[in-house]
Structure formats: structure tokens, C-alpha cells
Design a protein around this motif. Structure first.
Motif, PDB file in Angstrom:
ATOM      1  N   TYR A 185       0.392  -1.131  -0.085  1.00  0.00           N
ATOM      2  CA  TYR A 185       0.227  -0.203   0.393  1.00  0.00           C
ATOM      3  C   TYR A 185       0.966   1.418  -0.198  1.00  0.00           C
ATOM      4  O   TYR A 185       2.106   1.322   0.915  1.00  0.00           O
ATOM      5  N   MET A 223      -6.590 -12.139  10.694  1.00  0.00           N
ATOM      6  CA  MET A 223      -6.871 -11.135  10.428  1.00  0.00           C
ATOM      7  C   MET A 223      -6.145 -10.633   9.612  1.00  0.00           C
ATOM      8  O   MET A 223      -4.138 -10.755  10.161  1.00  0.00           O
ATOM      9  N   GLY A 224      -5.657  -9.521   8.829  1.00  0.00           N
ATOM     10  CA  GLY A 224      -4.517  -8.302   7.984  1.00  0.00           C
ATOM     11  C   GLY A 224      -3.757  -9.729   7.073  1.00  0.00           C
ATOM     12  O   GLY A 224      -2.047  -8.867   6.834  1.00  0.00           O
ATOM     13  N   SER A 225      -4.230 -10.986   6.873  1.00  0.00           N
ATOM     14  CA  SER A 225      -2.972 -11.713   6.078  1.00  0.00           C
ATOM     15  C   SER A 225      -3.212 -11.470   4.681  1.00  0.00           C
ATOM     16  O   SER A 225      -2.313 -11.899   4.200  1.00  0.00           O
ATOM     17  N   GLY A 226      -3.777 -10.252   4.055  1.00  0.00           N
ATOM     18  CA  GLY A 226      -3.541 -10.001   3.388  1.00  0.00           C
ATOM     19  C   GLY A 226      -5.474 -10.366   1.615  1.00  0.00           C
ATOM     20  O   GLY A 226      -4.901 -10.142   0.708  1.00  0.00           O
ATOM     21  N   LYS A 227      -5.938 -11.042   2.751  1.00  0.00           N
ATOM     22  CA  LYS A 227      -7.174 -11.431   1.915  1.00  0.00           C
ATOM     23  C   LYS A 227      -8.668 -10.153   1.004  1.00  0.00           C
ATOM     24  O   LYS A 227      -8.548 -10.869   0.014  1.00  0.00           O
ATOM     25  N   SER A 228      -8.042  -9.020   2.109  1.00  0.00           N
ATOM     26  CA  SER A 228      -9.174  -8.210   0.356  1.00  0.00           C
ATOM     27  C   SER A 228      -8.708  -7.127   0.065  1.00  0.00           C
ATOM     28  O   SER A 228      -9.019  -7.362  -1.114  1.00  0.00           O
ATOM     29  N   THR A 229      -6.929  -7.140   0.041  1.00  0.00           N
ATOM     30  CA  THR A 229      -5.976  -6.976  -0.839  1.00  0.00           C
ATOM     31  C   THR A 229      -6.493  -7.546  -1.963  1.00  0.00           C
ATOM     32  O   THR A 229      -6.198  -7.489  -3.003  1.00  0.00           O
ATOM     33  N   GLN A 261     -16.135  -5.771   2.541  1.00  0.00           N
ATOM     34  CA  GLN A 261     -16.341  -5.688   3.869  1.00  0.00           C
ATOM     35  C   GLN A 261     -17.206  -4.556   4.710  1.00  0.00           C
ATOM     36  O   GLN A 261     -18.166  -5.056   5.489  1.00  0.00           O
ATOM     37  N   TYR A 317     -14.989 -16.495   7.390  1.00  0.00           N
ATOM     38  CA  TYR A 317     -14.058 -16.862   8.509  1.00  0.00           C
ATOM     39  C   TYR A 317     -14.964 -18.463   8.917  1.00  0.00           C
ATOM     40  O   TYR A 317     -15.124 -18.545   9.873  1.00  0.00           O
TER      41      TYR A 317
HETATM   42  N1  LIG Z   1      -6.439   0.607   2.681  1.00  0.00           N
HETATM   43  C1  LIG Z   1      -5.634  -0.007   3.398  1.00  0.00           C
HETATM   44  N2  LIG Z   1      -4.021   1.521   3.146  1.00  0.00           N
HETATM   45  C2  LIG Z   1      -2.724   1.046   3.748  1.00  0.00           C
HETATM   46  N3  LIG Z   1      -2.909  -0.587   4.354  1.00  0.00           N
HETATM   47  C3  LIG Z   1      -4.001  -1.542   4.149  1.00  0.00           C
HETATM   48  C4  LIG Z   1      -5.070  -1.043   3.336  1.00  0.00           C
HETATM   49  N4  LIG Z   1      -6.099  -1.634   3.637  1.00  0.00           N
HETATM   50  C5  LIG Z   1      -5.311  -2.878   4.125  1.00  0.00           C
HETATM   51  N5  LIG Z   1      -4.025  -2.461   4.561  1.00  0.00           N
HETATM   52  C6  LIG Z   1      -2.836  -3.311   5.026  1.00  0.00           C
HETATM   53  O1  LIG Z   1      -2.217  -4.652   4.376  1.00  0.00           O
HETATM   54  C7  LIG Z   1      -2.429  -5.781   5.521  1.00  0.00           C
HETATM   55  C8  LIG Z   1      -3.617  -6.835   4.318  1.00  0.00           C
HETATM   56  O2  LIG Z   1      -5.337  -6.096   4.305  1.00  0.00           O
HETATM   57  P1  LIG Z   1      -6.013  -7.093   4.496  1.00  0.00           P
HETATM   58  O3  LIG Z   1      -7.218  -6.147   4.304  1.00  0.00           O
HETATM   59  O4  LIG Z   1      -5.826  -7.438   3.049  1.00  0.00           O
HETATM   60  O5  LIG Z   1      -6.272  -8.509   4.896  1.00  0.00           O
HETATM   61  P2  LIG Z   1      -7.553  -9.351   5.403  1.00  0.00           P
HETATM   62  O6  LIG Z   1      -6.561 -10.717   4.933  1.00  0.00           O
HETATM   63  O7  LIG Z   1      -8.395  -9.261   4.312  1.00  0.00           O
HETATM   64  O8  LIG Z   1      -7.658  -9.177   6.900  1.00  0.00           O
HETATM   65  P3  LIG Z   1      -9.359  -8.968   7.474  1.00  0.00           P
HETATM   66  O9  LIG Z   1      -9.710 -10.399   7.682  1.00  0.00           O
HETATM   67  O10 LIG Z   1      -9.186  -8.440   8.887  1.00  0.00           O
HETATM   68  O11 LIG Z   1      -9.608  -8.252   6.882  1.00  0.00           O
HETATM   69  C9  LIG Z   1      -2.684  -5.362   6.783  1.00  0.00           C
HETATM   70  O12 LIG Z   1      -1.512  -5.395   7.327  1.00  0.00           O
HETATM   71  C10 LIG Z   1      -3.412  -4.137   6.462  1.00  0.00           C
HETATM   72  O13 LIG Z   1      -2.343  -3.194   8.270  1.00  0.00           O
END
Ligand SMILES: Nc1ncnc2c1ncn2[C@@H]1O[C@H](COP(=O)(O)OP(=O)(O)OP(=O)(O)O)[C@@H](O)[C@H]1O
Length: 700
Positions: free
Chosen positions: A476, A503-509, A549, A661
Motif C-alpha cells: 500500500y 486478520m490482516g493476512s491479505g485476503k481483502s487486498t 467487507q 471466517y
Molecule cells: N487501505 C489500506 N492502506 C494501507 N494499508 C492497508 C490498507 N488496507 C489494508 N492494509 C494493510 O494490508 C494488510 C492486509 O490487509 P487486508 O485488509 O488485505 O487483510 P485481510 O486478510 O482482509 O484482513 P481481515 O480478515 O482482518 O479483513 C494489513 O497489514 C493492513 O494493515
């Protein structure tokens, strides 16, 4: 008209699909009108000009042209066949088949409204012919103002005449004192009075016309500039999104200062300023050395204005920055009020708010005191100049080098010459406010937007084909560490995949990259072998049902929210999607049904209800890929069960990629992908991955 534009793209070999052509345009009922057609054509490098023309006036040299027909229809004429002069035929491109048909003069003439849009390709230079003189590009703001240059030219002409009339009254008085009174010439008095009266009436009319023209030019520019700014805001790339929504909104609001600057009072003062020299020249002609008195006055006012500039600049800069900060605090507080109340943090925020308000008030007072000091000094200088002229004038009268009438005229004219100069301080305040706003807006307008060229993307292939991630990494903007690290995987058409991880593992990314909200910092994502970057983001997103989400709902009704972005849709389709996602469970209990009102951000609905509306919205267009981020996280178990069963049917012939989840949702998938801290740690058939997780071979 959209179909005509699409045919024009084919005619000029421009690659653009209908949805890309209209992406982001403010269509009414999903239709293009003439101004929107011109806007859409301009974005793909075509120049369109609407003209009134009869069919006979149409010359084959200026074709292709879009003929506007009755009943809001249009057709594209590409050629005229005049082999037989008694029966002209027009080659019309068929919008359905893309083929041509010849239409008789009489048939077309009967349908025509008389409006024709002539379209030609704008010349594009390629890289073999680079720019040499680096000509400036058309600036979003100045370029728009320039469009009203003809109006401003008329304003300047009116100003010249208005300023010439300024000298009428003093000359009239001078002649009355010097010629009429000594000779008792009452006849001459009446001639002079009628002449001066007529001149003043004309002056009144011209001033009215001038301010009307300035307002028209200002309004025209205002509409165009506001549209450009909003288009830019909507088109911003996610990576360039502002850190604070509140301060960004405030920067956009500061456009009001620019609007004020380009309307009547300011522009009139600016235009009048150079005429001070003309009036001074007349004072010089009438009173000779007397002219040095108003000149001294002007120098004093100008010097004072100059000395206060640094202070004024600092005061305006600080006022505007703190206002942006205050606005950011307000928006953040309002959007997170529940959390603040829950933690009883009102006092803390109140303290911050009061500090900011005090800070703004301090700088505001400074701006006002500087502006007022300049205004008061100007008033004093004008009075002193009057006294000075009278005193010097009396000496000149004694010396017989000035008449009584000449002195009175000089007093009146010097007052007029100082008037625009006295407004300098007010003008500079408005100037700095507008300049600071323009700098802030320039930064916004320079931010990268998603689709610079609406004609550069490839037509999106059927994305029900395979999706391939090839060594994709992503970080990011302004963040430490990667959110996704060297991910390679392939999702086949029709596969049902769950993406899991802590959580925060990168799924939404991972999902955001598939939606092209962000671009991978390394590696490639390909759909059917074509890099995602080559595809139109609008088209791509049209084909994916994405539910994030954070479910976003907007002010309106449930139906509006489901049909958002879909243009015109049948009620039946909306109802079908609503039933599928469990929306009707709660709307059926409401007297207004699907017309049930939705508050801003859907705050009058529960989390589960919001989620089901968002799901219905995503599924409305029957897309080929379903991309869900925790789709049922807020639903009760019965609604979730019903949704899961309906989704099983719906997703049968679609690709499903879902983060979850909930183990119950895993029933829908055949394959599981596991992420951990941005790395792909497992990917395989559902049973095998679950077994590996249970046996601890894969640890989360
Ligand atoms: N908009 C953003 N700007 C900066 N960093 C971000 C942003 N969104 C997510 N991150 C970072 O990227 C990493 C992956 O986030 P992501 O949202 O993909 O996780 P996730 O697996 O979907 O988590 P969760 O299950 O909690 O939703 C995390 O470390 C988060 O801090």
C-alpha cells in the motif's frame, strides 16, 4: 446516440466499448444528450460540433455526421450517394448489425429534427514527432475561463466606455461654473444638462450589461469547473486517495473563493484599475501640477497594500489550513460518533474542536484587521487628497492658471481615480484566498485518475475465463511491508474458491487487486491471458459482483440502493435480487416495501440488512464472477442458510471467490487458498487443505 458514438469508434478504429464511453458521465435515464455526446466524444479524441442543418445542406465531405431524429433517436450517416440526382440516398450505419443501409432522402427528411452533430478525429501526434517548443497544455482552470474570452472582451469594451463617462460629470460642472454662470447662459445649461443626463443613462445601461456579462461568464465557468472537479474526484485512483476525506472536501469547497473572484465586483475592479491612469491624465490636462496630489495618495495606498502583503498571505494561508483541519475533525467525529460516545471521549474531541476554532478565529481576526486597516487608510488618504487638491488649486486660481470649474472637476476626478486603488486591499485578500484555493485544487486536479484515455483500454474479454496471478506483490502507498508477497495462482472459470487466513493476512487486498482498485507493485494479473491493466476498469467491474467487507449504502430507498449504477432496471429484476439475498425478509414488513427509506450510509439498517442489500446490488447485473469479502458475517443463521442455498444455485455456472471466517460457507467451495502475512501458504482441494490445517501441517 450512444450507439452512434460506438459506431463512430468503429469508423475511426478507436477501441472503446459502450460502457467505457459513458463511464462516469451524468446520464439521464441512461441516455446521452447532445452536450454529453460532445463530452464523451472529446474523451476518446473526437471533436463533435452540433449545428442546425437540413438534409440538403449535408455535404458528403463533412461526413460522418450524427443526425438527430424524432423520438430521441439518432443515426449515423457516413456517405451520400448522388448517382441518381433525382433520388439522393444516404448511407446509414445500422446500430444493431454494424452493417450499412441506404436510406432515401424523403424517409430521412421526415424523421430528422434538423440538428446534426458533425464529428471528426482530432489529430494525434505519435512518439516519432515529439514536442519541441513544449507548448503549455490547456490548464483546467485558465483554459475554462478562456472559453468565455469573447464575453470578457465585451466586458472590457463596456468598461472603456464606462470609464470614459466618468469624466462627463466633472466636465459638465466645469463648464457650468466657467461658462454658464458668468454669462447667465441658461440655454447652454439645459443643453449641457441633457447631454450629461443622456451620458449617465448610457453609463447605467452599460454598467448593468457589464455586470450581467461578468456573471454569465462566471456562471458558465463555474458549472464547467465544478463538473471537472467532481469528475476528477470520482475518477481518482485508490492509491492517490486523500488521507483525510474532511480536509479534501474542504479543499474542494474552497472553490467558492475562486467563484467569488471571477464574478462581478472583483473583475469590475480589476478592469477599472488601468483606467486610473486615464483619469489622472485628464486631471493633469485640467489642473497641471494638481495631478501630483492624487498620485501621492495612490502611492501611499499602494505602498501600504504592499507592506501588508506578507502578513495577509500568512493569515489567509493559516485560516484556510486550519479550516481544512477543522472540517476533517468534524467529518471524522460525525462518522465515528458511536465509538466516541461509547468511550465517553466527547470531552477530548470538544477540547480539540475549541482549540481549532480559537486558532481559526485568531487568524481570521488578523486577516480582517489588515484588510480594515487598509480600507481605513484609503478613506483617510482620499479625504486628505481632496483637501490637498483644494489648497493647491486655490493657489493655482490665484495664479490664474486654473479656473474655478477646473478645480471642482479636478476634485471630482481625483476621487474617481483613487476609488479602484482604494479597493486594492480587499482585492488582494480575495486574490490570496482564490490563489490558495487554486493551488489546493491544482494539486487535486494533478492527482492520477483511473482512466486517463477512454480509448486506450482493450475491450474486456469474457472474464468467466481463467484468472491468473503471476508473482504478484503489493504494497500500500506510504506503508511499510508488503500486503501480498509473490503470489502465483490460477483460478479456473467456474471454480468455487474460498480465501482464508488470519486478520490482516491479505485476503481483502487480493480481492481489491482483482477489482483493479490497486495495481500490483510487482507481477501481473491476467484474465484470459490479458493483463488487467489493459482492460477498462469500468467494464471489468461491470462483470464482477463484488461485495466488500464495509458495506456502503447511500441515502435514498432500498430500491435505489439495489439498482445503484445499473441505469434503468425492471422492478422484477430488483425484486428477484432482493429475494435472493434476503432483503425482502425485512422490506416485506415495511409499509413502503422496497421503497423503504435508507439513511446516509444505511445507518437506519442493521449490519445484516445492509449486507443483504449490498449483495442484492452486486448480483443484479448477473455477472460472471462473484467476489465476496465475508458475505454473511453480519447475517443471522437462518438468513445465512437461505442465502447460502440460493447462492449455491446462482453460482453454479459462475466463478466464486469468497473470503470467509465461517466454516458453514465453506460448503459452497471446492478449493481453499490460505494466506498468512501476505504469503500464499496453502492452495488446494477443500478437503486436503482442511486436513492439512487440522493436522497442523499448515498453521495459521
Ligand atoms: N487501505 C489500506 N492502506 C494501507 N494499508 C492497508 C490498507 N488496507 C489494508 N492494509 C494493510 O494490508 C494488510 C492486509 O490487509 P487486508 O485488509 O488485505 O487483510 P485481510 O486478510 O482482509 O484482513 P481481515 O480478515 O482482518 O479483513 C494489513 O497489514 C493492513 O494493515
Amino acid at each position: 446516440m450512444l450507439e452512434c458514438l460506438f459506431q463512430l469508434c468503429r469508423h475511426y478504429h478507436i477501441t472503446a466499448s459502450p460502457s467505457t464511453l459513458i463511464a462516469g458521465l451524468p446520464l439521464e435515464n441512461g441516455q446521452l444528450d447532445t452536450p454529453l455526446f460532445i463530452r464523451a466524444a472529446d474523451r476518446i479524441g473526437l471533436s463533435a460540433r452540433p449545428l442546425k442543418s437540413s438534409l440538403d445542406q449535408l455535404n458528403k465531405l463533412v461526413l460522418p455526421a450524427v443526425l438527430l431524429l424524432k423520438n430521441n433517436k439518432a443515426c449515423l450517416v457516413t456517405d451520400i450517394s448522388d448517382d441518381d440526382p433525382s433520388a439522393k440516398q444516404y448511407r446509414v450505419l445500422s446500430t444493431e448489425s454494424g452493417g450499412c443501409s441506404l436510406v432515401e432522402w424523403a424517409a430521412l427528411e421526415q424523421e430528422m429534427t434538423g440538428e446534426v452533430i458533425f464529428v471528426k478525429e482530432k489529430h494525434q501526434y505519435d512518439e516519432r514527432t515529439p514536442e519541441t517548443l513544449n507548448l503549455p497544455e490547456r490548464h483546467w482552470f485558465w483554459g475554462t475561463l478562456l472559453r468565455s474570452r469573447k464575453i470578457y472582451r465585451d466586458v472590457i469594451i463596456a468598461s472603456v466606455v464606462v470609464n470614459l463617462f466618468v469624466i462627463v460629470s466633472p466636465l459638465f460642472i466645469m463648464n457650468v461654473y466657467d461658462r454658464v454662470v458668468p454669462n447667465n447662459a441658461t440655454d447652454t445649461l439645459w443643453v449641457l444638462a441633457i447631454g450629461a443626463g443622456a451620458a449617465y443613462f448610457l453609463d447605467y445601461l452599460l454598467k448593468k450589461a457589464r455586470s450581467h456579462f461578468i456573471d454569465i461568464a462566471g456562471k458558465k465557468s463555474d458549472i464547467l469547473l465544478s463538473a471537472q472537479m467532481f469528475e476528477q474526484t470520482l475518477g481518482l485512483q485508490f492509491s492517490a486517495r486523500p488521507v483525510s476525506v474532511g480536509s479534501f472536501a474542504r479543499n474542494l469547497q474552497e472553490f467558492d473563493y475562486i467563484r467569488e473572484f471571477i464574478t462581478s465586483s472583483t473583475v469590475a475592479t480589476l478592469v477599472d484599475l488601468p483606467f486610473t491612469l486615464l483619469i489622472l491624465a485628464v486631471v493633469g490636462l485640467l489642473g497641471g501640477p494638481l495631478v501630483f496630489v492624487p498620485i501621492a495618495g495612490i502611492v501611499i495606498i499602494a505602498l501600504h497594500s504592499w507592506f501588508i502583503q506578507p502578513g495577509l498571505r500568512a493569515a489567509i494561508e493559516n485560516t484556510q489550513r486550519s479550516s481544512a483541519q477543522k472540517h476533517a475533525a468534524l467529518i471524522e467525529t460525525l462518522s465515528g460518533i458511536e465509538g466516541i460516545k461509547a468511550k465517553s471521549a466527547e470531552g477530548e474531541l470538544q477540547h480539540r474542536w475549541e482549540q481549532l476554532t480559537g486558532h481559526i478565529a485568531m487568524w481570521d481576526i488578523r486577516t480582517r484587521s489588515l484588510t480594515t486597516s487598509a480600507a481605513t487608510l484609503s478613506a483617510l488618504v482620499i479625504q486628505l487628497v481632496n483637501i490637498g487638491i483644494v489648497v493647491c488649486g486655490v493657489y493655482l486660481i490665484v495664479d490664474q492658471s486654473l479656473s474655478m470649474g477646473g478645480l471642482i472637476a479636478a476634485v471630482m476626478l481625483s476621487g474617481r481615480s483613487l476609488a479602484p486603488v482604494a479597493q486594492l486591499s480587499g482585492l488582494s485578500t480575495r486574490y490570496y484566498q482564490a490563489k490558495s484555493a487554486l493551488i489546493a485544487l491544482n494539486k487535486v486536479m494533478d492527482l492520477p485518475v483511473e482512466q486517463q484515455n477512454h480509448n486506450s483500454s482493450l475491450k474486456t474479454p469474457d472474464i468467466s475465463k481463467n484468472i491468473l496471478l503471476d508473482r504478484v506483490s503489493f504494497q500500500y502507498p506510504k506503508q511499510h511491508g508488503v500486503a501480498l508477497n509473490n503470489i502465483s495462482l490460477e483460478i479456473k472459470a467456474g471454480e468455487k474458491v474460498a480465501v482464508i487466513g488470519r486478520m490482516g493476512s491479505g485476503k481483502s487486498t487480493f480481492q481489491r487487486l482483482l477489482m483493479r482498485f490497486f495495481t500490483p507493485t510487482a507481477g501481473h494479473i491476467r484474465v484470459d491471458g490479458i493483463d488487467l491493466q489493459q482492460l477498462s476498469p469500468h467494464e471489468l467491474r461491470d462483470r464482477i459482483a463484488y461485495v466488500s467487507q464495509d458495506t456502503q449504502l447511500y441515502f435514498g430507498t432500498i430500491r435505489d440502493n439495489i439498482a445503484l449504477g445499473a441505469g434503468y432496471v425492471d422492478d422484477e429484476k430488483v425484486l428477484e435480487a432482493a429475494e435472493l439475498c434476503g432483503v425482502t425478509e425485512f422490506t416485506n414488513r415495511h409499509p413502503l416495501g422496497l421503497q423503504m427509506p435508507v439513511a446516509e450510509r444505511g445507518s437506519n439498517l442493521s449490519g445484516g440488512q445492509r449486507q443483504s442489500v449490498a449483495l442484492a446490488r452486486a448480483l443484479l447485473s448477473n455477472p460472471s464472477v462473484l467476489l465476496f469479502d465475508e458475505p454473511c458475517s453480519a447475517m443471522d443463521s437462518l438468513t445465512e442458510y437461505q442465502f447460502r442455498e440460493r447462492l449455491r444455485e446462482l453460482a453454479a455456472d459462475k466463478t466464486l471467490i469468497m473470503t470467509t471466517y465461517k466454516s458453514s460457507m465453506l460448503e459452497l467451495v471446492d478449493r481453499i487458498i490460505v494466506f498468512d502475512r501476505g504469503n500464499l501458504i496453502a492452495d488446494g482441494p477443500k478437503d486436503k487443505v482442511i486436513e492439512a490445517l487440522e493436522q497442523g501441517k499448515v498453521t495459521l
